[in-house]
Design a protein around this motif. Structure first.
Motif, PDB file in Angstrom:
ATOM      1  N   MET A 191    -110.162 -45.925  44.775  1.00 12.50           N
ATOM      2  CA  MET A 191    -110.702 -45.097  45.817  1.00 12.50           C
ATOM      3  C   MET A 191    -109.802 -43.879  45.965  1.00 12.50           C
ATOM      4  SD  MET A 191    -111.014 -45.828  49.934  1.00 12.50           S
ATOM      5  CE  MET A 191    -111.332 -47.522  49.692  1.00 12.50           C
ATOM      6  N   TYR A 192    -110.404 -42.713  46.038  1.00  8.37           N
ATOM      7  CA  TYR A 192    -109.629 -41.494  46.192  1.00  8.37           C
ATOM      8  C   TYR A 192    -109.722 -40.989  47.626  1.00  8.37           C
ATOM      9  CZ  TYR A 192    -108.069 -36.742  46.059  1.00  8.37           C
ATOM     10  OH  TYR A 192    -107.397 -35.581  46.338  1.00  8.37           O
ATOM     11  N   SER A 193    -108.619 -40.488  48.111  1.00  7.68           N
ATOM     12  CA  SER A 193    -108.582 -39.847  49.418  1.00  7.68           C
ATOM     13  C   SER A 193    -107.584 -38.701  49.347  1.00  7.68           C
ATOM     14  CB  SER A 193    -108.142 -40.850  50.488  1.00  7.68           C
ATOM     15  OG  SER A 193    -107.832 -40.171  51.688  1.00  7.68           O
ATOM     16  N   HIS A 194    -107.903 -37.604  49.986  1.00 14.65           N
ATOM     17  CA  HIS A 194    -106.952 -36.496  50.028  1.00 14.65           C
ATOM     18  C   HIS A 194    -105.876 -36.732  51.087  1.00 14.65           C
ATOM     19  CE1 HIS A 194    -109.719 -35.362  53.243  1.00 14.65           C
ATOM     20  NE2 HIS A 194    -108.782 -34.560  53.710  1.00 14.65           N
ATOM     21  N   LEU A 195    -106.027 -37.798  51.895  1.00  8.56           N
ATOM     22  CA  LEU A 195    -105.066 -38.101  52.945  1.00  8.56           C
ATOM     23  C   LEU A 195    -104.160 -39.293  52.647  1.00  8.56           C
ATOM     24  CD1 LEU A 195    -107.406 -37.706  56.049  1.00  8.56           C
ATOM     25  CD2 LEU A 195    -105.762 -36.045  55.158  1.00  8.56           C
ATOM     26  N   TYR A 196    -104.661 -40.247  51.868  1.00 10.00           N
ATOM     27  CA  TYR A 196    -103.955 -41.516  51.668  1.00 10.00           C
ATOM     28  C   TYR A 196    -103.776 -41.863  50.198  1.00 10.00           C
ATOM     29  CZ  TYR A 196    -105.613 -41.966  56.458  1.00 10.00           C
ATOM     30  OH  TYR A 196    -105.898 -41.739  57.772  1.00 10.00           O
ATOM     31  N   GLU A 197    -102.749 -42.675  49.936  1.00 13.03           N
ATOM     32  CA  GLU A 197    -102.568 -43.294  48.619  1.00 13.03           C
ATOM     33  C   GLU A 197    -102.590 -44.792  48.817  1.00 13.03           C
ATOM     34  OE1 GLU A 197    -100.256 -41.127  45.211  1.00 13.03           O
ATOM     35  OE2 GLU A 197     -98.972 -41.295  46.973  1.00 13.03           O
ATOM     36  N   TYR A 198    -103.039 -45.495  47.798  1.00 11.69           N
ATOM     37  CA  TYR A 198    -103.212 -46.938  47.887  1.00 11.69           C
ATOM     38  C   TYR A 198    -102.370 -47.628  46.820  1.00 11.69           C
ATOM     39  CZ  TYR A 198    -107.152 -45.322  50.598  1.00 11.69           C
ATOM     40  OH  TYR A 198    -107.933 -44.693  51.529  1.00 11.69           O
ATOM     41  N   PHE A 199    -101.648 -48.652  47.236  1.00 11.60           N
ATOM     42  CA  PHE A 199    -100.814 -49.436  46.336  1.00 11.60           C
ATOM     43  C   PHE A 199    -101.121 -50.912  46.514  1.00 11.60           C
ATOM     44  CE2 PHE A 199     -98.437 -45.540  46.783  1.00 11.60           C
ATOM     45  CZ  PHE A 199     -97.845 -45.347  45.548  1.00 11.60           C
ATOM     46  N   LEU A 223    -100.528 -57.943  48.358  1.00 12.69           N
ATOM     47  CA  LEU A 223    -100.246 -57.062  49.482  1.00 12.69           C
ATOM     48  C   LEU A 223    -100.953 -55.749  49.177  1.00 12.69           C
ATOM     49  CD1 LEU A 223     -97.287 -58.681  48.995  1.00 12.69           C
ATOM     50  CD2 LEU A 223     -96.888 -57.457  51.084  1.00 12.69           C
ATOM     51  N   THR A 224    -101.831 -55.331  50.081  1.00  6.71           N
ATOM     52  CA  THR A 224    -102.484 -54.039  49.929  1.00  6.71           C
ATOM     53  C   THR A 224    -101.767 -53.059  50.838  1.00  6.71           C
ATOM     54  OG1 THR A 224    -104.128 -54.441  51.649  1.00  6.71           O
ATOM     55  CG2 THR A 224    -104.686 -55.119  49.405  1.00  6.71           C
ATOM     56  N   ILE A 225    -101.511 -51.865  50.321  1.00 10.26           N
ATOM     57  CA  ILE A 225    -100.700 -50.899  51.046  1.00 10.26           C
ATOM     58  C   ILE A 225    -101.421 -49.561  51.093  1.00 10.26           C
ATOM     59  CG2 ILE A 225     -98.490 -49.662  51.064  1.00 10.26           C
ATOM     60  CD1 ILE A 225     -98.244 -52.535  48.981  1.00 10.26           C
ATOM     61  N   VAL A 226    -101.421 -48.952  52.260  1.00  8.42           N
ATOM     62  CA  VAL A 226    -101.961 -47.610  52.434  1.00  8.42           C
ATOM     63  C   VAL A 226    -100.838 -46.752  53.004  1.00  8.42           C
ATOM     64  CG1 VAL A 226    -103.749 -46.185  53.493  1.00  8.42           C
ATOM     65  CG2 VAL A 226    -104.219 -48.599  52.993  1.00  8.42           C
ATOM     66  N   ILE A 227    -100.599 -45.595  52.361  1.00  8.38           N
ATOM     67  CA  ILE A 227     -99.576 -44.666  52.840  1.00  8.38           C
ATOM     68  C   ILE A 227    -100.187 -43.279  52.999  1.00  8.38           C
ATOM     69  CG2 ILE A 227     -97.684 -45.951  51.772  1.00  8.38           C
ATOM     70  CD1 ILE A 227     -97.611 -43.721  49.600  1.00  8.38           C
ATOM     71  N   SER A 228     -99.505 -42.443  53.725  1.00  7.07           N
ATOM     72  CA  SER A 228     -99.958 -41.068  53.936  1.00  7.07           C
ATOM     73  C   SER A 228     -99.456 -40.174  52.807  1.00  7.07           C
ATOM     74  CB  SER A 228     -99.429 -40.549  55.267  1.00  7.07           C
ATOM     75  OG  SER A 228     -99.687 -39.173  55.386  1.00  7.07           O
ATOM     76  N   LYS A 229    -100.319 -39.305  52.320  1.00  9.53           N
ATOM     77  CA  LYS A 229     -99.904 -38.321  51.314  1.00  9.53           C
ATOM     78  C   LYS A 229     -99.100 -37.185  51.937  1.00  9.53           C
ATOM     79  CE  LYS A 229    -103.407 -38.903  47.766  1.00  9.53           C
ATOM     80  NZ  LYS A 229    -104.517 -38.252  47.037  1.00  9.53           N
ATOM     81  N   LEU A 270     -99.991 -48.740  41.580  1.00  3.64           N
ATOM     82  CA  LEU A 270    -100.724 -47.689  42.260  1.00  3.64           C
ATOM     83  C   LEU A 270    -102.199 -47.972  42.009  1.00  3.64           C
ATOM     84  CD1 LEU A 270    -101.048 -44.874  43.639  1.00  3.64           C
ATOM     85  CD2 LEU A 270    -100.860 -43.889  41.349  1.00  3.64           C
ATOM     86  N   ASN A 271    -102.984 -48.029  43.076  1.00  4.78           N
ATOM     87  CA  ASN A 271    -104.419 -48.239  42.919  1.00  4.78           C
ATOM     88  C   ASN A 271    -105.039 -46.858  42.777  1.00  4.78           C
ATOM     89  OD1 ASN A 271    -107.274 -48.537  43.627  1.00  4.78           O
ATOM     90  ND2 ASN A 271    -106.692 -50.667  43.957  1.00  4.78           N
ATOM     91  N   TYR A 272    -105.342 -46.487  41.540  1.00  6.25           N
ATOM     92  CA  TYR A 272    -105.859 -45.161  41.239  1.00  6.25           C
ATOM     93  C   TYR A 272    -107.315 -45.258  40.806  1.00  6.25           C
ATOM     94  CZ  TYR A 272    -106.309 -40.541  39.222  1.00  6.25           C
ATOM     95  OH  TYR A 272    -106.731 -39.261  38.936  1.00  6.25           O
TER      96      TYR A 272
END
Length: 119
Positions: free
Chosen positions: A1-9, A78-84, A108-110
């Motif tokens: 999933m792509y987001s211009h605000l978040y990155e997913y790990f 563990l699913t992780i969401v961080i701010s870009k 990295l979930n890309y």
């Protein structure tokens, strides 16, 4: 999933989620970082001294899951969401530390694919 605000790990044993750990052991490792606080039964977020982060402990068969509000005895992801918009270095340092503590790998979930992050 792509987001211009978040990155997913993801942090897990491997791309097939084969190894489970007692959830209490994982929670202890997260709490020992000193920058994460429990926000819900199976979720952790940042303390005031760390950039925004959300970590959810789950048990999955194939990477799909729904957040459980009840206690789960074992977790394998563990699913992780961080701010870009924050310091990526601080995030990577923390996530690598957690993966080392658990003996798991950091991905990295890309765009729906897990890409191994070199440690």
């Amino acid at each position: 999933m792509y987001s211009h605000l978040y990155e997913y790990f993801n942090i897990c044993s491997d791309e097939n989620y084969l190894i489970e750990k007692p959830t209490n052991e994982i929670k202890k490792a997260l709490e020992e970082t000193g920058v994460l606080i429990k926000s819900k039964n199976n979720c952790y977020s940042n303390s005031e001294k760390f950039p925004w982060i959300n970590i959810t402990l789950v048990k999955t068969l194939n990477g799909n899951y729904s957040e459980s509000i009840s206690a789960i005895p074992f977790s394998n992801l563990l699913t992780i969401v961080i701010s870009k918009n924050e310091d990526n270095h601080a995030y990577l340092k923390l996530l690598k530390d957690i993966s080392h503590r658990l003996g798991w790998k950091l991905f990295l979930n890309y765009e729906g694919d897990n890409v191994l992050v070199t440690t």
